[in-house]
Design a protein around this motif. Structure first.
Motif, mmCIF file in Angstrom:
data_model
loop_
_atom_site.group_PDB
_atom_site.id
_atom_site.type_symbol
_atom_site.label_atom_id
_atom_site.label_comp_id
_atom_site.label_asym_id
_atom_site.label_seq_id
_atom_site.Cartn_x
_atom_site.Cartn_y
_atom_site.Cartn_z
ATOM 1 N N VAL A 185 28.052 -11.144 -9.760
ATOM 2 C CA VAL A 185 26.768 -10.667 -9.228
ATOM 3 C C VAL A 185 26.070 -9.901 -10.346
ATOM 4 N N ILE A 186 24.814 -10.245 -10.584
ATOM 5 C CA ILE A 186 24.018 -9.594 -11.628
ATOM 6 C C ILE A 186 22.976 -8.709 -10.956
ATOM 7 N N TYR A 206 30.678 -7.442 -11.125
ATOM 8 C CA TYR A 206 29.242 -7.135 -11.175
ATOM 9 C C TYR A 206 28.838 -6.882 -12.626
ATOM 10 N N LEU A 207 27.659 -7.384 -12.993
ATOM 11 C CA LEU A 207 27.106 -7.196 -14.331
ATOM 12 C C LEU A 207 25.777 -6.469 -14.223
ATOM 13 N N PHE A 208 25.522 -5.517 -15.143
ATOM 14 C CA PHE A 208 24.256 -4.793 -15.123
ATOM 15 C C PHE A 208 24.034 -4.168 -16.484
ATOM 16 N N ASP A 209 22.837 -3.589 -16.684
ATOM 17 C CA ASP A 209 22.523 -2.984 -17.972
ATOM 18 C C ASP A 209 22.493 -1.468 -17.864
ATOM 19 N N THR A 210 22.003 -0.829 -18.910
ATOM 20 C CA THR A 210 22.052 0.634 -18.989
ATOM 21 C C THR A 210 21.294 1.326 -17.858
ATOM 22 N N SER A 211 20.296 0.660 -17.278
ATOM 23 C CA SER A 211 19.504 1.283 -16.207
ATOM 24 C C SER A 211 20.360 1.626 -14.994
ATOM 25 N N TYR A 212 21.433 0.883 -14.786
ATOM 26 C CA TYR A 212 22.264 1.069 -13.595
ATOM 27 C C TYR A 212 23.662 1.571 -13.930
ATOM 28 N N CYS A 213 23.915 1.815 -15.216
ATOM 29 C CA CYS A 213 25.245 2.270 -15.642
ATOM 30 C C CYS A 213 25.358 3.767 -15.397
ATOM 31 N N SER A 214 25.789 4.126 -14.202
ATOM 32 C CA SER A 214 25.893 5.533 -13.813
ATOM 33 C C SER A 214 27.162 5.735 -12.998
ATOM 34 N N ARG A 225 24.829 -12.150 -17.993
ATOM 35 C CA ARG A 225 23.766 -11.326 -17.404
ATOM 36 C C ARG A 225 22.391 -11.875 -17.735
ATOM 37 N N TRP A 226 22.285 -12.598 -18.842
ATOM 38 C CA TRP A 226 20.984 -13.118 -19.248
ATOM 39 C C TRP A 226 20.533 -14.304 -18.405
ATOM 40 N N ARG A 227 21.416 -14.777 -17.495
ATOM 41 C CA ARG A 227 20.967 -15.804 -16.535
ATOM 42 C C ARG A 227 19.785 -15.293 -15.726
ATOM 43 N N VAL A 228 19.779 -13.973 -15.510
ATOM 44 C CA VAL A 228 18.708 -13.405 -14.697
ATOM 45 C C VAL A 228 17.349 -13.597 -15.347
ATOM 46 N N GLU A 229 17.293 -13.620 -16.683
ATOM 47 C CA GLU A 229 16.023 -13.815 -17.375
ATOM 48 C C GLU A 229 15.465 -15.202 -17.088
#
Length: 389
Positions: free
Chosen positions: A95-96, A176-184, A290-294
């Motif tokens: 899940v991205i 799950y895959l995500f970027d810095t915006s959600y890395c908390s 994760r770049w599939r989302v692009e």
């Protein structure tokens, strides 16, 4: 204008949806066909270009007044995708979580605001949508979304809502895959509560324990020795260890630098994961997914009207995006069921899917013409007209 011969038959699964009445199914078919085929994907554009729609008002009422449950639509849409092998989710999928912007001009558009869009780069006036997408080696498609509203919920809170929703629905993906915006800490604790693994980028100023002190991860990158590795035909320079990273606890930390590009610029990533025992190559391959989302964002903006909704009605705009996800999913199902399913499953975008479907339609038309030399010109033109809106 886009060809819709192959897509018209793809709308047949809408008849299985229980969230719509018989009349509403007719409007749903019209609307999703318009999202695929009409050059102008507003309500007016769809009503003008897609037969048998007769009234812009009827489509407006379908979006803003008719009684149907968009959450039920989303669940039934995902159930449809589980009926085909090419789109059925598994625990090995991912899940991205990511977000995108739609550019707007009016101040009365629901939850529009001023945002910094790194793709411009610069500030834009628009809407911010947080999406969850499913991806595996065969397919990619949206699972759900939330519309961000300033001064209401934070993006991370909306992402947690999506995780809760996907757990309730039963999405089996383990990672799950995500970027810095959600890395908390807040977000990864939510995932780990559900027993999920995760892979993310971390900001360069994140603090990490090393050599008895807490230093920035980019400063650590200057101290360590990196080793070249070839992964998926690309060369990476890698360092990885289990480390304590601020607010994330003990995680697998991976510092990776790709070979310089044509401009001589190297790409450095700081990747973290709770998959402590995973090899570096596995983490890099996962994060690359994760770049599939692009691709999904590009397809839905260019080909399906993600940012074209002009409704000032918040519920109507939400329904537009749910119907867009339905159109995207029907295209995926159509590709999986077609004679070219194997090829289409590996197409890089919906635009490629549509081009290939058009080519198939042209081939069928030529075959019909060559095998029917006695047909009249009027009959031939009737066949041609059936290929376009």
């Amino acid at each position: 204008m886009l060809p819709i011969t192959s897509f018209l038959s793809c709308t047949e699964p809408i008849d299985q949806l229980e969230c719509f009445s018989t009349r509403q199914k007719h409007h749903a078919k019209t609307y999703v066909t318009g999202l695929v085929a009409a050059s102008n994907k507003t309500v007016q554009g769809i009503s003008n270009h897609v037969l048998p729609a007769k009234s812009e008002r009827a489509l407006n009422k379908f979006l803003t007044e008719y009684d149907w449950d968009e959450n039920q639509l989303n669940r039934e849409r995902l159930e449809l995708l589980q009926q085909a092998n090419e789109t059925r989710w598994t625990s090995e999928g991912v899940v991205i979580i990511d977000d995108t912007f739609t550019h707007k001009v009016g101040e009365h558009i629901p939850n529009a605001g001023k945002f910094y869009d790194y793709t411009v780069p610069g500030y834009i006036w628009g809407q911010n949508l947080i999406y969850a997408l499913y991806a595996d080696e065969k397919t990619t498609y949206p699972l759900g979304f939330r519309l961000y509203e300033k001064d209401a919920q934070r993006r991370v809170e909306l992402a947690i809502e999506l995780v809760d929703e996907l757990s309730e629905i039963g999405v089996p993906a383990d990672t799950y895959l995500f970027d810095t915006s959600y890395c908390s800490e807040e977000f990864v604790m939510c995932l780990e509560t559900y027993g999920k693994e995760w892979v993310s980028a971390v900001k360069s100023n994140a603090r990490v324990s090393y050599g008895g002190e807490r230093i920035r991860v980019d400063a650590l990158g200057k101290r360590i020795d990196i080793v070249p590795r070839t992964i998926s035909s690309e060369t990476y320079h890698i360092w990885t260890q289990k480390r304590d990273v601020s607010r994330l606890g003990e995680v697998k930390l991976l510092i990776t630098e790709k070979e310089p590009n044509e401009e001589g610029e190297a790409s450095v990533k700081y990747i973290v994961s709770n998959k402590i025992d995973a090899p570096a190559s596995h983490l890099i391959e996962l994060y690359a997914m994760r770049w599939r989302v692009e691709t999904v964002f590009r397809d839905t903006k260019q080909d399906l009207g993600l940012g074209d909704c002009e409704l000032r009605h918040a519920a109507g705009a939400s329904r537009h995006w749910h119907l867009l996800m339905l159109a995207y999913s029907l295209l995926k199902l159509g590709a999986a069921d077609s004679a070219l399913g194997t090829i289409l499953a590996h197409a890089s975008s919906l635009r490629n899917d549509i081009k290939r479907s058009f080519r198939e339609s042209v081939q069928n038309l030529l075959s019909w013409a060559l095998n029917s030399p006695d047909r009249s010109t009027d009959e031939l033109m009737h066949q041609i007209e059936g290929m376009f809106v």
